[in-house]
Design a protein around this motif. Structure first.
Motif, PDB file in Angstrom:
ATOM      1  N   ASN A   1       0.836  -1.193   0.000  1.00 37.03           N
ATOM      2  CA  ASN A   1       0.000   0.000   0.000  1.00 37.03           C
ATOM      3  C   ASN A   1       0.875   1.248   0.000  1.00 37.03           C
ATOM      4  O   ASN A   1       1.943   1.280   0.610  1.00 37.03           O
ATOM      5  N   GLY A   2       0.419   2.290  -0.711  1.00 38.42           N
ATOM      6  CA  GLY A   2       1.209   3.503  -0.850  1.00 38.42           C
ATOM      7  C   GLY A   2       1.672   4.086   0.477  1.00 38.42           C
ATOM      8  O   GLY A   2       0.851   4.399   1.334  1.00 38.42           O
ATOM      9  N   TRP A   3       2.955   4.198   0.664  1.00 36.12           N
ATOM     10  CA  TRP A   3       3.505   4.819   1.865  1.00 36.12           C
ATOM     11  C   TRP A   3       4.878   5.388   1.489  1.00 36.12           C
ATOM     12  O   TRP A   3       5.402   5.109   0.417  1.00 36.12           O
ATOM     13  N   GLY A   4       5.428   6.199   2.353  1.00 38.88           N
ATOM     14  CA  GLY A   4       6.751   6.742   2.086  1.00 38.88           C
ATOM     15  C   GLY A   4       6.747   7.899   1.116  1.00 38.88           C
ATOM     16  O   GLY A   4       7.806   8.286   0.611  1.00 38.88           O
ATOM     17  N   TYR A   5       5.580   8.494   0.833  1.00 40.36           N
ATOM     18  CA  TYR A   5       5.524   9.607  -0.107  1.00 40.36           C
ATOM     19  C   TYR A   5       6.188  10.877   0.441  1.00 40.36           C
ATOM     20  O   TYR A   5       6.382  11.829  -0.311  1.00 40.36           O
ATOM     21  N   SER A   6       6.519  10.876   1.713  1.00 39.21           N
ATOM     22  CA  SER A   6       7.215  12.036   2.286  1.00 39.21           C
ATOM     23  C   SER A   6       8.732  11.943   2.136  1.00 39.21           C
ATOM     24  O   SER A   6       9.450  12.878   2.499  1.00 39.21           O
ATOM     25  N   ALA A   7       9.240  10.830   1.601  1.00 39.86           N
ATOM     26  CA  ALA A   7      10.686  10.615   1.525  1.00 39.86           C
ATOM     27  C   ALA A   7      11.344  11.527   0.500  1.00 39.86           C
ATOM     28  O   ALA A   7      10.782  11.799  -0.563  1.00 39.86           O
ATOM     29  N   ASP A   8      12.557  11.981   0.834  1.00 38.63           N
ATOM     30  CA  ASP A   8      13.323  12.743  -0.151  1.00 38.63           C
ATOM     31  C   ASP A   8      13.757  11.812  -1.281  1.00 38.63           C
ATOM     32  O   ASP A   8      13.548  10.592  -1.236  1.00 38.63           O
ATOM     33  N   ARG A   9      14.359  12.375  -2.302  1.00 39.04           N
ATOM     34  CA  ARG A   9      14.639  11.612  -3.518  1.00 39.04           C
ATOM     35  C   ARG A   9      15.554  10.415  -3.256  1.00 39.04           C
ATOM     36  O   ARG A   9      15.298   9.310  -3.742  1.00 39.04           O
ATOM     37  N   GLU A  10      16.630  10.614  -2.487  1.00 38.93           N
ATOM     38  CA  GLU A  10      17.568   9.517  -2.248  1.00 38.93           C
ATOM     39  C   GLU A  10      16.922   8.397  -1.447  1.00 38.93           C
ATOM     40  O   GLU A  10      17.040   7.216  -1.794  1.00 38.93           O
ATOM     41  N   LEU A  11      16.225   8.751  -0.374  1.00 44.15           N
ATOM     42  CA  LEU A  11      15.565   7.732   0.437  1.00 44.15           C
ATOM     43  C   LEU A  11      14.485   7.028  -0.371  1.00 44.15           C
ATOM     44  O   LEU A  11      14.342   5.802  -0.306  1.00 44.15           O
ATOM     45  N   ALA A  12      13.719   7.785  -1.149  1.00 41.89           N
ATOM     46  CA  ALA A  12      12.674   7.182  -1.974  1.00 41.89           C
ATOM     47  C   ALA A  12      13.259   6.203  -2.977  1.00 41.89           C
ATOM     48  O   ALA A  12      12.700   5.122  -3.210  1.00 41.89           O
ATOM     49  N   ARG A  13      14.388   6.558  -3.573  1.00 39.95           N
ATOM     50  CA  ARG A  13      15.031   5.667  -4.540  1.00 39.95           C
ATOM     51  C   ARG A  13      15.465   4.363  -3.863  1.00 39.95           C
ATOM     52  O   ARG A  13      15.241   3.268  -4.382  1.00 39.95           O
ATOM     53  N   ASP A  14      16.070   4.470  -2.683  1.00 38.65           N
ATOM     54  CA  ASP A  14      16.550   3.279  -1.981  1.00 38.65           C
ATOM     55  C   ASP A  14      15.395   2.405  -1.514  1.00 38.65           C
ATOM     56  O   ASP A  14      15.436   1.171  -1.631  1.00 38.65           O
ATOM     57  N   LEU A  15      14.356   3.028  -0.967  1.00 37.66           N
ATOM     58  CA  LEU A  15      13.205   2.278  -0.469  1.00 37.66           C
ATOM     59  C   LEU A  15      12.526   1.515  -1.589  1.00 37.66           C
ATOM     60  O   LEU A  15      12.256   0.312  -1.473  1.00 37.66           O
ATOM     61  N   ILE A  16      12.251   2.186  -2.689  1.00 43.66           N
ATOM     62  CA  ILE A  16      11.549   1.545  -3.797  1.00 43.66           C
ATOM     63  C   ILE A  16      12.400   0.426  -4.400  1.00 43.66           C
ATOM     64  O   ILE A  16      11.873  -0.629  -4.779  1.00 43.66           O
ATOM     65  N   LYS A  17      13.691   0.611  -4.474  1.00 40.50           N
ATOM     66  CA  LYS A  17      14.570  -0.421  -5.025  1.00 40.50           C
ATOM     67  C   LYS A  17      14.446  -1.722  -4.230  1.00 40.50           C
ATOM     68  O   LYS A  17      14.293  -2.802  -4.798  1.00 40.50           O
ATOM     69  N   VAL A  18      14.503  -1.604  -2.907  1.00 41.26           N
ATOM     70  CA  VAL A  18      14.401  -2.802  -2.069  1.00 41.26           C
ATOM     71  C   VAL A  18      13.028  -3.443  -2.216  1.00 41.26           C
ATOM     72  O   VAL A  18      12.907  -4.662  -2.409  1.00 41.26           O
ATOM     73  N   GLN A  19      11.981  -2.637  -2.119  1.00 43.08           N
ATOM     74  CA  GLN A  19      10.637  -3.205  -2.205  1.00 43.08           C
ATOM     75  C   GLN A  19      10.417  -3.925  -3.529  1.00 43.08           C
ATOM     76  O   GLN A  19       9.947  -5.074  -3.556  1.00 43.08           O
ATOM     77  N   ASN A  20      10.743  -3.284  -4.621  1.00 46.56           N
ATOM     78  CA  ASN A  20      10.461  -3.884  -5.922  1.00 46.56           C
ATOM     79  C   ASN A  20      11.305  -5.126  -6.175  1.00 46.56           C
ATOM     80  O   ASN A  20      10.819  -6.125  -6.735  1.00 46.56           O
ATOM     81  N   GLU A  21      12.568  -5.095  -5.782  1.00 47.38           N
ATOM     82  CA  GLU A  21      13.414  -6.261  -6.013  1.00 47.38           C
ATOM     83  C   GLU A  21      12.961  -7.452  -5.170  1.00 47.38           C
ATOM     84  O   GLU A  21      12.950  -8.587  -5.645  1.00 47.38           O
ATOM     85  N   LYS A  22      12.584  -7.206  -3.932  1.00 50.05           N
ATOM     86  CA  LYS A  22      12.152  -8.321  -3.084  1.00 50.05           C
ATOM     87  C   LYS A  22      10.821  -8.902  -3.560  1.00 50.05           C
ATOM     88  O   LYS A  22      10.635 -10.124  -3.572  1.00 50.05           O
ATOM     89  N   ILE A  23       9.879  -8.034  -3.947  1.00 47.57           N
ATOM     90  CA  ILE A  23       8.611  -8.538  -4.468  1.00 47.57           C
ATOM     91  C   ILE A  23       8.843  -9.323  -5.754  1.00 47.57           C
ATOM     92  O   ILE A  23       8.266 -10.399  -5.955  1.00 47.57           O
ATOM     93  N   SER A  24       9.699  -8.815  -6.617  1.00 55.10           N
ATOM     94  CA  SER A  24      10.007  -9.504  -7.867  1.00 55.10           C
ATOM     95  C   SER A  24      10.609 -10.873  -7.603  1.00 55.10           C
ATOM     96  O   SER A  24      10.231 -11.874  -8.236  1.00 55.10           O
ATOM     97  N   GLN A  25      11.558 -10.950  -6.676  1.00 47.37           N
ATOM     98  CA  GLN A  25      12.184 -12.231  -6.341  1.00 47.37           C
ATOM     99  C   GLN A  25      11.158 -13.224  -5.815  1.00 47.37           C
ATOM    100  O   GLN A  25      11.140 -14.404  -6.203  1.00 47.37           O
ATOM    101  N   PHE A  26      10.293 -12.751  -4.927  1.00 43.24           N
ATOM    102  CA  PHE A  26       9.282 -13.640  -4.341  1.00 43.24           C
ATOM    103  C   PHE A  26       8.347 -14.169  -5.419  1.00 43.24           C
ATOM    104  O   PHE A  26       8.044 -15.369  -5.467  1.00 43.24           O
ATOM    105  N   CYS A  27       7.888 -13.290  -6.290  1.00 40.76           N
ATOM    106  CA  CYS A  27       6.951 -13.712  -7.331  1.00 40.76           C
ATOM    107  C   CYS A  27       7.621 -14.647  -8.345  1.00 40.76           C
ATOM    108  O   CYS A  27       6.990 -15.583  -8.837  1.00 40.76           O
TER     109      CYS A  27
END
Length: 368
Positions: A109-135
């Protein structure tokens, strides 16, 4: 000492773990899953086996803790690191087998929209890679929805592009607004353009937002921030996308609205009447290409509404072919989603087959 940047570089090689535990509302929804795993239910309609697809199924990636633990996002993350919502928890498959759900399109669910660009980039990278691996490891049961940093629309467009083209994800989950801004604002056009170009699904789910879920009038008894605020957030978001011309500018968008589209389909004719009353009642500076209710046929809606009559009305407004199954797993809003559709006597067998699986299979591009 491992830094956040080190962790982000290395996380792609880690495997998704199994996480146990749970609390509160989530526990209430999955408590029935304790004990022996149930036999896998197979759903048939009219004597034909139907593959069931749940498009409204939440998860959380525990590995993001290393990214956010020393940031302002820590409080949002810490209560979702274990329990049924955690990516890899075996309770999910137990539930799916019991209810006859063959595939889940899992999303954060959408969260982390308050993150600055660097933190947002790092957060999304981890989330997407882990979800991709699981699927990828469970491709017979799951497809993944990407997360994107909507607060940085150009970055969000790049994240969606990478998620689809490199990670094999089938779309993205987005909120109904972003840090108080409507997604119809022209600043978000680069993201809408990328989603239309890729032809992938966007699942819109409400999150905490000023004026809707966080409206002071929704305090008090009844859990109104959720009961009223969540569907109100979606109602307002969709209305802005219609009235401010976003759906005209991007007619190829594929959008699924959670919770049956909020209140909009139930009172959509008022939107048409606003345009009949006069230009200021509808739009003073944007000329829509069609009546507001016509845009509902450009949107898909999940089935997470609560009675056969509600399903009948939604079908009458948008058509059975625009409705897809949603459970809200692991939250106990519609934990028997297939039976909910089967209880709707107004639906034909073809309608039921479309809703429980056939339409979603086409939208997410896999065989069902």
């Amino acid at each position: 000492m491992t830094t956040r940047r080190d962790f982000v570089r290395n996380v792609a090689t880690a495997t998704a773990g199994a996480f146990l535990g749970g609390r509160g509302l989530v526990d209430a929804g999955v408590g029935l899953l304790q004990g022996p795993a149930p036999a896998r239910r197979q759903v048939s309609i009219g004597g034909k086996r139907i593959k069931v697809v749940d498009i409204h199924a939440h998860t959380f990636v525990p590995e993001v803790w290393e990214v956010v633990k020393n940031t302002k996002l820590a409080d949002q993350a810490k209560n979702n690191l274990t329990g049924a919502i955690a990516l890899g928890n075996p309770a999910r498959l137990q539930y799916m087998d019991k209810e006859g759900i063959d595939y889940e399109a899992i999303n954060v669910n959408g969260w982390g929209y308050s993150a600055d660009r660097e933190l947002a980039r790092d957060l999304i990278k981890v989330q997407n890679e882990k979800i991709s691996q699981f699927c990828a490891a469970h491709s017979d049961r799951f497809v993944g929805m990407a997360t994107v940093a909507l607060q940085h629309p150009d970055l969000a467009a790049d994240q969606l592009d990478e998620a689809v083209k490199k990670l094999g994800m089938r779309g993205a989950a987005i909120g109904g607004s972003c840090e108080g801004q409507e997604l119809s604002d022209r600043k978000f056009d680069p993201f809408w353009a990328k989603a239309e170009e890729l032809g992938v699904m966007l699942f819109m789910h409400p999150q905490n937002a000023p004026g809707t879920t966080n409206n002071p009038r929704l305090q008090g008894k009844g859990g109104l921030g959720n009961t009223i605020g969540n569907p109100l957030e979606t109602t307002i978001a969709l209305s802005h996308l219609i009235f401010e011309g976003t759906l005209d500018r991007f007619p190829g968008l594929k959008l699924i609205a959670a919770h049956g589209g909020g209140f909009l389909p139930s009172y959509a004719d008022r939107s048409d009447h606003a345009c009949m009353v006069g230009p200021k009642g509808c739009n003073s500076d944007v000329k829509l290409k069609k009546a507001p209710t016509e845009y509902l046929k450009q949107i898909y809606f999940d089935s997470l509404i609560f009675s056969p009559e509600a399903i009948r009305h939604l079908v009458a407004q948008v058509g059975a072919g625009q409705i897809v199954l949603g459970s809200d797993y692991p939250y106990p809003w519609q934990l028997q989603p297939v039976d909910h559709i089967f209880a709707s006597a107004s639906l034909s067998d073809d309608d039921k087959a479309d809703i429980v699986g056939r339409t979603a299979a086409k939208l997410f591009n896999f065989s069902a």
